[in-house]
Enzyme design. Structure first.
Site, PDB file in Angstrom:
ATOM      1  N   ASN A 232       0.822  -1.207   0.000  1.00 12.88           N
ATOM      2  CA  ASN A 232       0.000   0.000   0.000  1.00 12.88           C
ATOM      3  C   ASN A 232       0.857   1.258   0.000  1.00 12.88           C
ATOM      4  O   ASN A 232       0.606   2.203  -0.757  1.00 12.88           O
ATOM      5  CB  ASN A 232      -0.921   0.020   1.221  1.00 12.88           C
ATOM      6  CG  ASN A 232      -2.067  -0.968   1.120  1.00 12.88           C
ATOM      7  OD1 ASN A 232      -2.296  -1.583   0.080  1.00 12.88           O
ATOM      8  ND2 ASN A 232      -2.786  -1.136   2.213  1.00 12.88           N
TER       9      ASN A 232
ATOM     10  N   GLY B 245      -4.152   4.991   6.706  1.00 12.93           N
ATOM     11  CA  GLY B 245      -2.920   5.169   7.469  1.00 12.93           C
ATOM     12  C   GLY B 245      -1.679   4.881   6.637  1.00 12.93           C
ATOM     13  O   GLY B 245      -0.638   5.537   6.798  1.00 12.93           O
ATOM     14  N   ASP B 246      -1.786   3.917   5.725  1.00 14.90           N
ATOM     15  CA  ASP B 246      -0.666   3.605   4.836  1.00 14.90           C
ATOM     16  C   ASP B 246      -0.426   4.751   3.857  1.00 14.90           C
ATOM     17  O   ASP B 246       0.725   5.107   3.564  1.00 14.90           O
ATOM     18  CB  ASP B 246      -0.946   2.314   4.069  1.00 14.90           C
ATOM     19  CG  ASP B 246      -1.196   1.131   4.983  1.00 14.90           C
ATOM     20  OD1 ASP B 246      -0.585   1.087   6.068  1.00 14.90           O
ATOM     21  OD2 ASP B 246      -2.007   0.264   4.624  1.00 14.90           O
TER      22      ASP B 246
ATOM     23  N   THR C 125     -10.045   1.983   5.042  1.00  8.46           N
ATOM     24  CA  THR C 125      -9.022   0.962   4.838  1.00  8.46           C
ATOM     25  C   THR C 125      -7.820   1.539   4.090  1.00  8.46           C
ATOM     26  O   THR C 125      -7.966   2.122   3.016  1.00  8.46           O
ATOM     27  CB  THR C 125      -9.585  -0.229   4.039  1.00  8.46           C
ATOM     28  OG1 THR C 125     -10.733  -0.739   4.704  1.00  8.46           O
ATOM     29  CG2 THR C 125      -8.538  -1.326   3.911  1.00  8.46           C
TER      30      THR C 125
END
Length: 312
Positions: A46, A255-256, A252
């Site tokens: 990601n 944060g990445d 989803t």
């Protein structure tokens, strides 16, 4: 030293199986899914894709299985221009898998099977040492063995390469890894867990969370608070970075995207607070689309969302 790569990510690759639900099930309860999708994911992959879409010259060090899911993940990385020369096929383990439920509110719940990710070892980092030495920034994500994260920290230190540490999920790390982190990036729940594990009080104010993490010996820290933005701390200053309003569809992988953007902007010479402002903007873009990698924006969309000048 000439740096030919902006960002090397050392981390996981997973195939994401995502079920849309009205609400997450309670223990022992079965709920009906409103949709089921399969997509490329994993915190390492990601980050690599998110940074590459923003224009970073990106490479990924990781492992997938010798299976169809591995084929899918490698194809997705290459389609976005990520260098996969050090992403190995492992014939002894299946490709990592994440089982994700996304509620109507956009909040997610995730179960991860590490599989091939657990086989990423210090020897893989030794083999990638020339790549790490050619990079401006290395980002390591903790869906891989601790020994491999430690080897990455040593390799980055030896090469004079800046290390971004995304301590997610939270695990206990040797001091040599923490002392190399510049910055440590975690969300508010992870920050609370880390502080409690180490016997430090949890601050009441958002901005104090990042400063508290400096007690671990990290060089700098960033704590994310979703729509409330982020807190940034360095030895001589602490700052709150406001959130960017967004109608969240699916959080989803947000944060990445945040961590990848921080690493990318640091590779371009931005100070850490500026990098975090870019990251809140990219994170806000990502939560407005379903999925992890499918939601990551290209730079032109980020700039149009900014409405004015890019973050400074």
């Amino acid at each position: 030293m000439s740096r030919e790569v902006d960002l090397v990510v050392v981390g996981s690759l997973n195939i994401d199986l995502t079920a849309g639900v009205q609400r997450h099930p309670l223990p022992g309860e079965t709920v009906q899914a409103t949709a089921l999708t399969t997509s490329a994911g994993g915190k390492g992959a990601n980050q690599a894709v998110a940074a590459a879409r923003l224009g970073a010259r990106t490479a990924l060090v990781g492992r997938v299985g010798a299976d169809a899911h591995g084929d899918t993940l490698l194809a997705a990385l290459r389609a976005d221009g990520v260098d996969t020369a050090h992403t190995r096929r492992d014939r002894s383990a299946a490709t990592g898998t994440a089982l994700i439920s996304v509620a109507a509110t956009g909040e997610n719940s995730i179960i991860v099977s590490a599989a091939a990710n657990a086989q990423l070892c210090p020897a893989d980092i030794t083999a990638a040492q020339p790549l790490i030495a050619s990079a401006r920034v290395v980002s390591v994500v903790l869906e891989i063995p601790v020994a491999t994260a430690a080897a990455t920290a040593r390799a980055a230190r030896a090469a004079g390469t800046r290390l971004v540490l995304n301590l997610s999920p939270v695990v206990d790390l040797p001091a040599e890894v923490l002392s190399a982190a510049d910055p440590l990036i975690v969300n508010e729940h992870e920050a609370r867990e880390i502080l409690q594990r180490n016997g430090f009080p949890v601050p009441d104010e958002d901005i104090a969370h990042a400063s508290a993490l400096l007690q671990l010996g990290v060089r700098s820290a960033v704590v994310t608070f979703g729509p409330r933005g982020a807190a940034v701390a360095e030895p001589d200053r602490a700052e709150h970075v406001p959130g960017v309003p967004a109608d969240a569809v699916d959080t989803t992988g947000a944060g990445d995207a945040f961590a990848a953007t921080v690493a990318w902007r640091l590779s371009q010479g931005d100070p850490l607070p500026t990098a975090a402002r870019w990251a809140t903007l990219v994170g806000a873009c990502s939560v407005q689309q379903p999925g992890a990698q499918p939601s990551y924006p290209k730079l032109d969309r980020v700039l149009s969302t900014a409405e004015a000048a890019p973050p400074r």
